[in-house]
Design an enzyme around this catalytic site. Structure first.
Site, PDB file in Angstrom:
ATOM      1  N   ALA A  41       0.751  -1.026   0.050  1.00 44.42           N
ATOM      2  CA  ALA A  41       0.020   0.071  -0.020  1.00 44.42           C
ATOM      3  C   ALA A  41       0.942   1.258  -0.067  1.00 44.42           C
ATOM      4  O   ALA A  41       0.508   2.133  -0.558  1.00 44.42           O
ATOM      5  CB  ALA A  41      -0.813  -0.064   1.070  1.00 44.42           C
ATOM      6  N   CYS A  42       1.803   1.135   0.719  1.00 47.38           N
ATOM      7  CA  CYS A  42       2.895   2.285   0.690  1.00 47.38           C
ATOM      8  C   CYS A  42       3.506   2.673  -0.557  1.00 47.38           C
ATOM      9  O   CYS A  42       3.532   3.728  -0.855  1.00 47.38           O
ATOM     10  CB  CYS A  42       3.858   2.060   1.654  1.00 47.38           C
ATOM     11  SG  CYS A  42       3.424   1.673   3.510  1.00 47.38           S
TER      12      CYS A  42
END
Length: 161
Positions: free
Chosen positions: A48-49
């Site tokens: 997600a980062c």
């Protein structure tokens, strides 16, 4: 107690990548002047980062600047070498100031640390974004579910500016 609107940002030593290697900086110095958007991530190179959180801020940096943001910064409980490699791999360039919180001191001082040990991550930062004006938090959004990038995404921050 977690960092909230109206709070002064904590003053701890962070590391930032530089041409000469990792350089120590004080959070109050690099985040305490002008309008700053700070986003925290659990870890560089995590899905997600890497796929959503960082790229959103890189792609929309000009929109943030047009709304008066002087600095966009990212903090993660990683070392400066990892953050430098992550920024390079995502084409962040000068769009985002990378701040390594290797020991988690900023995350702890801000009350935004989390226990990621059940995922093999140890102590990490929660996923969040904050708008800071002259060292004072004006708005902060913390994700209730770590892999989610909604409240802390660039769209939410742009809507708050």
């Amino acid at each position: 107690m977690a960092l909230a609107a109206g709070d002064q940002i904590p003053d701890v030593t962070l590391m930032t990548p530089s041409a000469e290697g990792p350089k120590p900086v004080q959070s109050a110095s690099v985040l305490g002047t002008g309008t700053v958007v700070l986003f925290g991530v659990p870890g560089a190179f995590t899905p997600a980062c890497s796929d959503t959180h960082l790229p959103g801020y890189v792609l929309r940096r000009d929109e943030l600047k047009a709304k008066g943001v002087d600095t966009v910064a990212c903090t993660s409980v990683n070392d400066a070498f990892v953050l430098e490699a992550w920024a390079e791999s995502r084409g962040a360039g000068d769009a985002v100031l990378m701040l390594a919180d290797g020991n988690g001191d900023f995350a702890k001082a801000a009350g935004l640390d989390m226990d990621g040990s059940k995922f093999g991550l140890g102590t990490r930062s929660q996923r969040y974004a904050a708008i800071i004006t002259d060292g004072v938090v004006r708005w902060i959004g913390v994700e209730p579910v770590p892999p989610t990038v909604e409240i802390s995404g660039v769209e939410s921050v742009l809507a708050q500016l």
